[in-house]
Write a protein that holds these residues in place. Structure first.
Motif, PDB file in Angstrom:
ATOM      1  N   GLY A 150       0.548  -0.843   0.344  1.00 20.18           N
ATOM      2  CA  GLY A 150       0.143   0.109   0.070  1.00 20.18           C
ATOM      3  C   GLY A 150       0.553   1.544  -0.319  1.00 20.18           C
ATOM      4  O   GLY A 150       2.143   0.951   0.510  1.00 20.18           O
ATOM      5  N   LEU A 151       0.448   2.058  -0.557  1.00 21.20           N
ATOM      6  CA  LEU A 151       1.396   3.418  -1.083  1.00 21.20           C
ATOM      7  C   LEU A 151       0.895   4.155   0.467  1.00 21.20           C
ATOM      8  O   LEU A 151       2.241   4.785   0.766  1.00 21.20           O
ATOM      9  N   PHE A 152       0.398   4.113   1.127  1.00 25.28           N
ATOM     10  CA  PHE A 152      -0.136   5.488   1.873  1.00 25.28           C
ATOM     11  C   PHE A 152      -0.830   4.347   3.449  1.00 25.28           C
ATOM     12  O   PHE A 152      -1.934   4.051   3.565  1.00 25.28           O
ATOM     13  N   PRO A 153      -0.228   4.907   4.590  1.00 29.88           N
ATOM     14  CA  PRO A 153      -0.501   4.364   5.482  1.00 29.88           C
ATOM     15  C   PRO A 153      -1.221   4.997   6.638  1.00 29.88           C
ATOM     16  O   PRO A 153      -1.321   6.460   6.145  1.00 29.88           O
ATOM     17  N   GLY A 154      -2.356   4.582   7.635  1.00 29.98           N
ATOM     18  CA  GLY A 154      -3.312   4.841   8.135  1.00 29.98           C
ATOM     19  C   GLY A 154      -3.671   6.630   7.277  1.00 29.98           C
ATOM     20  O   GLY A 154      -4.747   5.918   5.898  1.00 29.98           O
ATOM     21  N   ASP A 155      -4.149   7.063   7.694  1.00 29.75           N
ATOM     22  CA  ASP A 155      -4.823   8.317   6.536  1.00 29.75           C
ATOM     23  C   ASP A 155      -3.659   9.566   6.157  1.00 29.75           C
ATOM     24  O   ASP A 155      -4.253   9.852   5.718  1.00 29.75           O
ATOM     25  N   GLY A 156      -2.240   8.751   5.295  1.00 28.85           N
ATOM     26  CA  GLY A 156      -2.215   9.457   4.218  1.00 28.85           C
ATOM     27  C   GLY A 156      -2.929   9.691   3.330  1.00 28.85           C
ATOM     28  O   GLY A 156      -3.302  10.503   2.270  1.00 28.85           O
ATOM     29  N   LEU A 157      -3.475   9.120   2.721  1.00 33.68           N
ATOM     30  CA  LEU A 157      -4.440   8.643   1.189  1.00 33.68           C
ATOM     31  C   LEU A 157      -5.317   9.889   1.442  1.00 33.68           C
ATOM     32  O   LEU A 157      -5.196  10.889   0.825  1.00 33.68           O
ATOM     33  N   TYR A 158      -5.954  10.035   2.363  1.00 31.58           N
ATOM     34  CA  TYR A 158      -7.237  10.941   2.631  1.00 31.58           C
ATOM     35  C   TYR A 158      -6.139  12.728   2.992  1.00 31.58           C
ATOM     36  O   TYR A 158      -6.856  12.955   2.903  1.00 31.58           O
ATOM     37  N   TYR A 159      -5.051  12.896   3.541  1.00 25.40           N
ATOM     38  CA  TYR A 159      -4.413  13.493   3.241  1.00 25.40           C
ATOM     39  C   TYR A 159      -3.779  14.464   2.072  1.00 25.40           C
ATOM     40  O   TYR A 159      -4.011  15.368   1.709  1.00 25.40           O
ATOM     41  N   PHE A 160      -3.415  13.032   1.194  1.00 25.57           N
ATOM     42  CA  PHE A 160      -3.078  13.779   0.329  1.00 25.57           C
ATOM     43  C   PHE A 160      -4.286  14.017  -1.184  1.00 25.57           C
ATOM     44  O   PHE A 160      -4.374  14.768  -1.236  1.00 25.57           O
ATOM     45  N   VAL A 161      -5.640  13.530  -0.737  1.00 31.51           N
ATOM     46  CA  VAL A 161      -6.338  13.777  -1.459  1.00 31.51           C
ATOM     47  C   VAL A 161      -7.072  15.315  -0.776  1.00 31.51           C
ATOM     48  O   VAL A 161      -7.212  15.941  -1.702  1.00 31.51           O
ATOM     49  N   SER A 162      -6.308  15.567   0.191  1.00 30.47           N
ATOM     50  CA  SER A 162      -7.816  16.633   0.884  1.00 30.47           C
ATOM     51  C   SER A 162      -5.994  17.957   0.380  1.00 30.47           C
ATOM     52  O   SER A 162      -7.217  19.247  -0.187  1.00 30.47           O
TER      53      SER A 162
END
Length: 615
Positions: free
Chosen positions: A61-73
């Protein structure tokens, strides 16, 4: 590393594919994301894992935890900031009451109508139903532009659709943010005092941070406190700072803050605004490419199975074929648009980047909060996005022909260069019923053209932004009139296919003018006149004359006079129906049948009619 590189490569390939086949980029991006995500996990992978796993699952996986949602934001904040930069107060004032009603009354009808449908069809809570409705308010220029780019339409229709898409993006995002905040704070206790306080904090801190930092950045840029090579990266870091700081003071206020910041900067006297826009445009393309592959790949096959029901088709049909037309017809009531034009605007309403991005972000957050039914938000919005893009991309041109808004012949004229010669020609063409657009990189020329009531665009001829301007879809003639022969030739080569279907012309060069054997087919007006001679004639005789013709022999006798007089330049033949035919230096004799009632239109001093033999 392989996954991250693969996303960027696939994303740019999808963007190229979309450009090549003139479709919205969001379509191939989401399809690629679904392919490398849920489809690969279900059908293509031996161990049942996705080829690209956005969130760390303990193994990959590329983003741990909430990392994906931070990037999206952060990515959405940059995309919305770029959208805000393009909003001009002067342009908003001129687009008319139809646009105002579409983004207010039309948005309200969509919001309440779609909310009711989602509640009663899918039995979602009122809060989730209206979150879904807020998310699908937006259309967006990134999906409308590729669809309409090659459909010749009246300028009024293109203008309505373009500005609806631009203005409604931040409005839909704001509505979705506010509804999400209501859901997050409210719980089961109703609309309490706490909710209203949070609502006020979002508006207060979002507008305050956006307005303040916009003026601070504009001041720093104009006072040259930022070196030129750091301009773009400082601007980017300021956007991210505004977003994060606003979020700290009021949760979910960051999106509003960056939209406000973009709008204020876009309407300020900023010396480097063009450069900033080009940078943000390139960055947005890259972010969109990465973002939507990630978001689509993050969807699970279980989410897609939620849509495998007749309820999905019913919701889509009612949103597209009932709610959208009601919103459009209510918003255009009493306008000058006719029934067919209203029908076409009703048909074209593809949802885009902001809807899908914020849906994925908010849907995931609500699932983590344990909100019942939240698992429907992301797949339902993605269904509306994919469905509307597919529908409009495949049927818009056919539907335009069906309802009779497809222009059979594009009569608009694009003039490259806004010098005094171009302004004089443009003003004459405008007075004779032509849609005329002048483009130039010289701001003073553009301002002078606008003072004459001409439509003028300040742009770099080497940029692709002109190709995306759907308000030029009725342009069929291209005239390159700059003092730079290389720019004239470049304009013909680059834009003739899109804007010159009825004719592409340029001024002859000084070398061509002195060589009788070198007369280009695209030569304009007269082989004896280059930019310098036209400018001199305009300086001495700044007027366009019309002289009545009796027949072709009469026309040819007048042309002989123009060949021998440096102060007369033939421009057009005007027929007895008022239609203008551009005169080409390559063929001054013309093949057009000339009858009594026709006129020769020329630039320069009056011709002594008595000295011209007529048959």
């Amino acid at each position: 590393m392989l996954e991250l590189a693969g996303i960027i490569i696939l994303g740019i390939l999808a963007q190229w594919f979309a450009w090549k086949f003139k479709i919205p980029a969001i379509l191939p991006l989401i399809l690629i994301g679904l392919l490398v995500g849920p489809i690969a996990a279900q059908f293509l992978s031996e161990d049942g894992t996705k080829w690209i796993e956005p969130i760390w699952n303990g193994k990959k996986g590329l983003f741990p935890g909430d990392g994906l949602y931070y990037f999206v934001s952060l990515a959405i904040s940059i995309i919305l900031f770029e959208g805000g930069l393009t909003l001009k107060r002067s342009e908003i004032k001129t687009v008319g009451p139809v646009i105002t009603k579409l983004i207010t009354l039309g948005s309200a009808i969509t919001f309440f109508g779609a909310g009711l449908l989602a509640h009663f069809i899918f039995d979602l809570s009122w809060q989730l139903s209206f979150l879904f409705a807020g998310l699908i308010i937006v259309t967006g220029p990134t999906v409308i532009t590729p669809i309409l780019r090659n459909i010749p339409l009246k300028k009024d229709i293109s203008t309505v659709l373009k500005w609806e898409g631009i203005l409604i993006d931040p409005i839909g995002a704001l509505v979705a943010v506010l509804v999400f905040e209501f859901i997050s704070v409210e719980g089961d206790s109703g609309f309490t005092k706490t909710v209203l306080i949070e609502f006020g904090k979002i508006v207060l801190f979002g507008t305050t941070f956006g307005f303040t930092f916009a003026h601070a950045l504009a001041f720093a840029i104009n006072k040259k406190l930022i070196p030129h090579y750091l301009l773009n990266v400082v601007s980017l870091s300021t956007v991210l700072l505004v977003f994060v700081e606003s979020e700290i003071f009021a949760h979910e206020s960051g999106l509003l803050a960056v939209v406000v910041m973009g709008m204020v900067l876009g309407n300020s006297k900023l010396n480097n605004l063009k450069e900033l826009l080009y940078f943000k445009e390139s960055l947005s393309v890259l972010l969109i490419s990465i973002l939507f592959i990630l978001l689509a790949a993050n969807i699970n096959i279980e989410d897609l199975e939620l849509l495998y029901t007749w309820k999905t088709a019913l919701l889509f049909a009612l949103v597209v074929f009932l709610i959208r037309p009601i919103a459009v017809f209510a918003s255009t009531y009493g306008s000058k648009l006719n029934l067919n034009e209203k029908l076409f605007i009703s048909w074209v309403g593809p949802r885009g980047i902001v809807a899908a991005g914020i849906a994925s972000l908010f849907g995931s957050k609500l699932i983590k909060q344990g909100v019942e039914g939240a698992e429907y938000i992301t797949p339902l919005v993605f269904m509306i996005v994919l469905g509307t893009v597919l529908l409009n991309a495949t049927t818009a041109r056919l539907f335009a022909r069906l309802v009779g808004v497809f222009l059979k012949k594009s009569e608009g004229v694009l003039i490259v260069g806004a010098s005094k010669v171009s302004r004089l020609l443009g003003h004459y063409l405008l007075n004779n019923g032509r849609h005329v657009v002048l483009i130039d990189s010289n701001e003073k020329n553009i301002e002078k053209a606008k003072e004459l009531g001409l439509e003028a665009i300040s742009t770099n001829i080497y940029s692709d932004t002109l190709m995306d301007n759907i308000e030029l879809s009725d342009v069929g003639y291209l005239m390159a009139l700059t003092g730079n022969p290389d720019i004239n030739k470049f304009a013909i080569n680059k834009f003739s296919n899109q804007f010159g279907e009825n004719g592409s012309f340029r001024l002859v060069t000084t070398q061509e003018m002195l060589d009788d054997t070198n007369n280009p087919k695209e030569g304009l007006f007269s082989h004896k006149d280059d930019f310098n001679s036209l400018t001199e004639v305009t300086r001495k005789h700044p007027s366009i004359q019309e002289i009545d013709l009796e027949d072709k022999d009469h026309y040819e006798s007048l042309i002989e006079i123009t060949k021998n007089d440096a102060d007369i330049v033939p421009l057009f033949i005007k027929d007895n129906e008022g239609e203008l035919h551009i005169i080409s230096s390559y063929n001054l004799e013309v093949d057009t049948v000339i009858e009594e009632g026709f006129q020769l239109v020329y630039l320069g001093k009056p011709i002594d009619v008595e000295g011209v033999p007529a048959t």
